[in-house]
Design a protein around this motif. Structure first.
Motif, PDB file in Angstrom:
ATOM      1  N   VAL A  93       9.666  -6.192  -9.624  1.00  0.00           N
ATOM      2  CA  VAL A  93       8.627  -5.199  -9.903  1.00  0.00           C
ATOM      3  C   VAL A  93       7.744  -5.038  -8.660  1.00  0.00           C
ATOM      4  CG1 VAL A  93       6.679  -4.588 -11.379  1.00  0.00           C
ATOM      5  CG2 VAL A  93       8.635  -5.808 -12.352  1.00  0.00           C
ATOM      6  N   ASP A  94       7.552  -3.798  -8.228  1.00  0.00           N
ATOM      7  CA  ASP A  94       6.682  -3.533  -7.077  1.00  0.00           C
ATOM      8  C   ASP A  94       5.257  -3.225  -7.526  1.00  0.00           C
ATOM      9  OD1 ASP A  94       8.619  -3.854  -5.048  1.00  0.00           O
ATOM     10  OD2 ASP A  94       9.403  -1.845  -5.448  1.00  0.00           O
ATOM     11  N   ILE A  95       5.112  -2.238  -8.405  1.00  0.00           N
ATOM     12  CA  ILE A  95       3.804  -1.831  -8.903  1.00  0.00           C
ATOM     13  C   ILE A  95       3.855  -1.747 -10.421  1.00  0.00           C
ATOM     14  CG2 ILE A  95       2.002  -0.055  -8.901  1.00  0.00           C
ATOM     15  CD1 ILE A  95       2.297  -1.410  -6.199  1.00  0.00           C
ATOM     16  N   ALA A  96       2.941  -2.447 -11.071  1.00  0.00           N
ATOM     17  CA  ALA A  96       2.823  -2.369 -12.523  1.00  0.00           C
ATOM     18  C   ALA A  96       1.717  -1.387 -12.878  1.00  0.00           C
ATOM     19  CB  ALA A  96       2.518  -3.741 -13.112  1.00  0.00           C
ATOM     20  N   PHE A 126      -4.928   8.272 -14.276  1.00  0.00           N
ATOM     21  CA  PHE A 126      -4.947   6.854 -13.962  1.00  0.00           C
ATOM     22  C   PHE A 126      -6.192   6.557 -13.140  1.00  0.00           C
ATOM     23  CE2 PHE A 126      -3.183   8.846 -10.253  1.00  0.00           C
ATOM     24  CZ  PHE A 126      -3.632   8.095  -9.180  1.00  0.00           C
ATOM     25  N   THR A 127      -6.544   5.286 -13.077  1.00  0.00           N
ATOM     26  CA  THR A 127      -7.544   4.816 -12.115  1.00  0.00           C
ATOM     27  C   THR A 127      -6.831   3.880 -11.147  1.00  0.00           C
ATOM     28  OG1 THR A 127      -8.159   2.960 -13.553  1.00  0.00           O
ATOM     29  CG2 THR A 127      -9.433   5.007 -13.767  1.00  0.00           C
ATOM     30  N   ASP A 128      -7.354   3.798  -9.936  1.00  0.00           N
ATOM     31  CA  ASP A 128      -6.630   3.058  -8.912  1.00  0.00           C
ATOM     32  C   ASP A 128      -6.489   1.575  -9.239  1.00  0.00           C
ATOM     33  OD1 ASP A 128      -5.333   3.955  -6.456  1.00  0.00           O
ATOM     34  OD2 ASP A 128      -6.520   2.393  -5.485  1.00  0.00           O
ATOM     35  N   ASP A 129      -7.454   1.026  -9.982  1.00  0.00           N
ATOM     36  CA  ASP A 129      -7.355  -0.392 -10.311  1.00  0.00           C
ATOM     37  C   ASP A 129      -6.288  -0.670 -11.370  1.00  0.00           C
ATOM     38  OD1 ASP A 129      -8.639   0.649 -12.525  1.00  0.00           O
ATOM     39  OD2 ASP A 129     -10.460  -0.550 -12.301  1.00  0.00           O
ATOM     40  N   GLU A 130      -5.691   0.381 -11.927  1.00  0.00           N
ATOM     41  CA  GLU A 130      -4.584   0.195 -12.864  1.00  0.00           C
ATOM     42  C   GLU A 130      -3.247   0.014 -12.143  1.00  0.00           C
ATOM     43  OE1 GLU A 130      -5.047   2.606 -16.839  1.00  0.00           O
ATOM     44  OE2 GLU A 130      -5.661   3.910 -15.176  1.00  0.00           O
ATOM     45  N   LEU A 131      -3.203   0.327 -10.869  1.00  0.00           N
ATOM     46  CA  LEU A 131      -1.960   0.210 -10.098  1.00  0.00           C
ATOM     47  C   LEU A 131      -1.915  -1.174  -9.467  1.00  0.00           C
ATOM     48  CD1 LEU A 131      -1.958   3.710  -8.356  1.00  0.00           C
ATOM     49  CD2 LEU A 131      -1.170   3.088 -10.657  1.00  0.00           C
ATOM     50  N   LEU A 132      -1.225  -2.071 -10.116  1.00  0.00           N
ATOM     51  CA  LEU A 132      -1.265  -3.487  -9.752  1.00  0.00           C
ATOM     52  C   LEU A 132      -0.025  -3.886  -8.968  1.00  0.00           C
ATOM     53  CD1 LEU A 132      -2.504  -4.901 -13.185  1.00  0.00           C
ATOM     54  CD2 LEU A 132      -3.882  -4.236 -11.197  1.00  0.00           C
ATOM     55  N   ALA A 133      -0.256  -4.443  -7.799  1.00  0.00           N
ATOM     56  CA  ALA A 133       0.855  -5.007  -7.038  1.00  0.00           C
ATOM     57  C   ALA A 133       1.374  -6.221  -7.798  1.00  0.00           C
ATOM     58  CB  ALA A 133       0.396  -5.398  -5.637  1.00  0.00           C
ATOM     59  N   ALA A 179       2.392  -0.772 -19.105  1.00  0.00           N
ATOM     60  CA  ALA A 179       3.696  -1.333 -19.442  1.00  0.00           C
ATOM     61  C   ALA A 179       4.790  -0.856 -18.501  1.00  0.00           C
ATOM     62  CB  ALA A 179       4.063  -0.964 -20.882  1.00  0.00           C
ATOM     63  N   THR A 180       4.444   0.014 -17.556  1.00  0.00           N
ATOM     64  CA  THR A 180       5.432   0.557 -16.621  1.00  0.00           C
ATOM     65  C   THR A 180       5.652  -0.429 -15.483  1.00  0.00           C
ATOM     66  OG1 THR A 180       4.497   2.727 -17.121  1.00  0.00           O
ATOM     67  CG2 THR A 180       6.094   2.603 -15.331  1.00  0.00           C
ATOM     68  N   ARG A 181       6.917  -0.700 -15.190  1.00  0.00           N
ATOM     69  CA  ARG A 181       7.264  -1.647 -14.142  1.00  0.00           C
ATOM     70  C   ARG A 181       8.032  -0.904 -13.047  1.00  0.00           C
ATOM     71  NH1 ARG A 181       7.884  -4.538 -18.995  1.00  0.00           N
ATOM     72  NH2 ARG A 181      10.108  -4.028 -19.153  1.00  0.00           N
ATOM     73  N   PHE A 182       7.260  -0.363 -12.111  1.00  0.00           N
ATOM     74  CA  PHE A 182       7.861   0.473 -11.077  1.00  0.00           C
ATOM     75  C   PHE A 182       8.570  -0.355 -10.013  1.00  0.00           C
ATOM     76  CE2 PHE A 182       4.603   3.793 -12.249  1.00  0.00           C
ATOM     77  CZ  PHE A 182       5.511   4.802 -12.544  1.00  0.00           C
ATOM     78  N   GLU A 233       0.825  -1.203   0.000  1.00  0.00           N
ATOM     79  CA  GLU A 233       0.000   0.000   0.000  1.00  0.00           C
ATOM     80  C   GLU A 233       0.863   1.258   0.000  1.00  0.00           C
ATOM     81  OE1 GLU A 233      -2.934   2.709  -0.260  1.00  0.00           O
ATOM     82  OE2 GLU A 233      -2.914   0.592  -0.795  1.00  0.00           O
ATOM     83  N   ARG A 234       1.966   1.250   0.718  1.00  0.00           N
ATOM     84  CA  ARG A 234       2.879   2.400   0.692  1.00  0.00           C
ATOM     85  C   ARG A 234       3.405   2.624  -0.721  1.00  0.00           C
ATOM     86  NH1 ARG A 234       5.127  -0.210   5.168  1.00  0.00           N
ATOM     87  NH2 ARG A 234       7.096  -0.563   4.075  1.00  0.00           N
ATOM     88  N   GLU A 235       3.733   1.547  -1.394  1.00  0.00           N
ATOM     89  CA  GLU A 235       4.247   1.668  -2.766  1.00  0.00           C
ATOM     90  C   GLU A 235       3.181   2.210  -3.706  1.00  0.00           C
ATOM     91  OE1 GLU A 235       7.445  -2.014  -2.267  1.00  0.00           O
ATOM     92  OE2 GLU A 235       5.473  -2.365  -3.147  1.00  0.00           O
ATOM     93  N   ARG A 236       1.962   1.743  -3.561  1.00  0.00           N
ATOM     94  CA  ARG A 236       0.865   2.275  -4.385  1.00  0.00           C
ATOM     95  C   ARG A 236       0.649   3.761  -4.113  1.00  0.00           C
ATOM     96  NH1 ARG A 236      -3.210  -1.216  -6.351  1.00  0.00           N
ATOM     97  NH2 ARG A 236      -4.843   0.073  -5.437  1.00  0.00           N
ATOM     98  N   MET A 237       0.775   4.164  -2.874  1.00  0.00           N
ATOM     99  CA  MET A 237       0.627   5.573  -2.522  1.00  0.00           C
ATOM    100  C   MET A 237       1.673   6.442  -3.222  1.00  0.00           C
ATOM    101  SD  MET A 237      -0.197   5.085   1.553  1.00  0.00           S
ATOM    102  CE  MET A 237      -0.146   6.830   1.955  1.00  0.00           C
ATOM    103  N   VAL A 238       2.913   5.965  -3.258  1.00  0.00           N
ATOM    104  CA  VAL A 238       3.981   6.716  -3.917  1.00  0.00           C
ATOM    105  C   VAL A 238       3.692   6.855  -5.400  1.00  0.00           C
ATOM    106  CG1 VAL A 238       6.431   6.675  -4.541  1.00  0.00           C
ATOM    107  CG2 VAL A 238       5.734   6.135  -2.205  1.00  0.00           C
ATOM    108  N   VAL A 239       3.238   5.770  -6.032  1.00  0.00           N
ATOM    109  CA  VAL A 239       2.923   5.829  -7.459  1.00  0.00           C
ATOM    110  C   VAL A 239       1.764   6.790  -7.716  1.00  0.00           C
ATOM    111  CG1 VAL A 239       2.153   4.518  -9.473  1.00  0.00           C
ATOM    112  CG2 VAL A 239       3.844   3.531  -7.919  1.00  0.00           C
TER     113      VAL A 239
END
Length: 215
Positions: free
Chosen positions: A60-63, A47-54, A66-69, A30-36
């Motif tokens: 890869v932390d958050i996809a 973006f929509t929140d359901d696009e931020l995939l753990a 095509a972005t691999r954060f 959740e912290r990682e999603r918050m940063v993204v």
């Protein structure tokens, strides 16, 4: 204790407890999603929140499409959990609002060039751990949180040494969140287009004074 002080201190106690929960290991994703979220808002990327995939595929932390954060933080050697535990104890022992107030200190400026050097240096160990091949598939995002510092001037541009360090590390792209700003420091030709389009800019597109991290 007056009702006003009691209400104020109660809110501080609740905030400290919630923050320590968020900083615990079970809430890493959740912290990682918050940063993204905050980064995308600062640079003006919808973006929509359901696009931020753990993403369960290390590293890869958050996809995000095509972005691999790969998410990391630079906090200048501070120990956040310890800091918040100290605050929590102070709030728990407080008898009046003056027990929890702190003297105001002016924020001091730190330049984009200085922060970019710190970011590049801070990524050296992580890049060595993952290796050049893995880094070449990752879009690293550094959350910079320096207490009492603000980003100024906003003139972007990596110095030659920082650019060389990042190039040797091999990341597909390197970005930074330094609220209220987001910046893409470097990209390769195969990086996501929305990052390539924003490289070299320090952006602050979020219109609100808070809420960067909110779902």
């Amino acid at each position: 204790m007056s009702q006003r002080d009691e209400s104020f201190i109660r809110q501080l106690r609740q905030h400290a407890a919630e923050t320590l929960t968020l900083l615990s290991n079970p809430h890493k994703t959740e912290r990682e999603r918050m940063v993204v979220r905050a980064f995308l808002r600062c640079i003006g990327k919808a973006f929509t929140d359901d696009e931020l995939l753990a993403d369960q595929r290390e590293p890869v932390d958050i996809a995000f499409g095509a972005t691999r954060f790969q998410i990391t933080s630079f906090i200048g050697g501070r120990k956040c959990v310890q800091e918040w535990r100290v605050r929590q104890r102070r709030y728990e022992n407080a008898k009046q609002s003056s027990d929890v107030t702190e003297p105001w200190t002016a924020s001091s400026a730190v330049s984009f060039q200085e922060v970019s050097r710190l970011v590049a240096e801070s990524l050296t160990k992580k890049a060595s751990h993952y290796g050049f091949k893995n880094c070449s598939d990752l879009d690293v995002l550094v959350n910079v949180d320096l207490t009492g510092r603000h980003l100024w001037p906003l003139t972007p541009g990596l110095d030659a040494r920082s650019a060389l360090v990042l190039e040797k590390q091999g990341w597909r792209s390197v970005s930074m969140l330094f609220l209220p700003h987001g910046a893409v420091l470097a990209t390769r030709a195969d990086a996501p287009s929305f990052l390539r389009d924003r490289v070299g800019f320090v952006l602050s597109k979020w219109p609100n004074c808070d809420g960067w991290f909110d779902a």
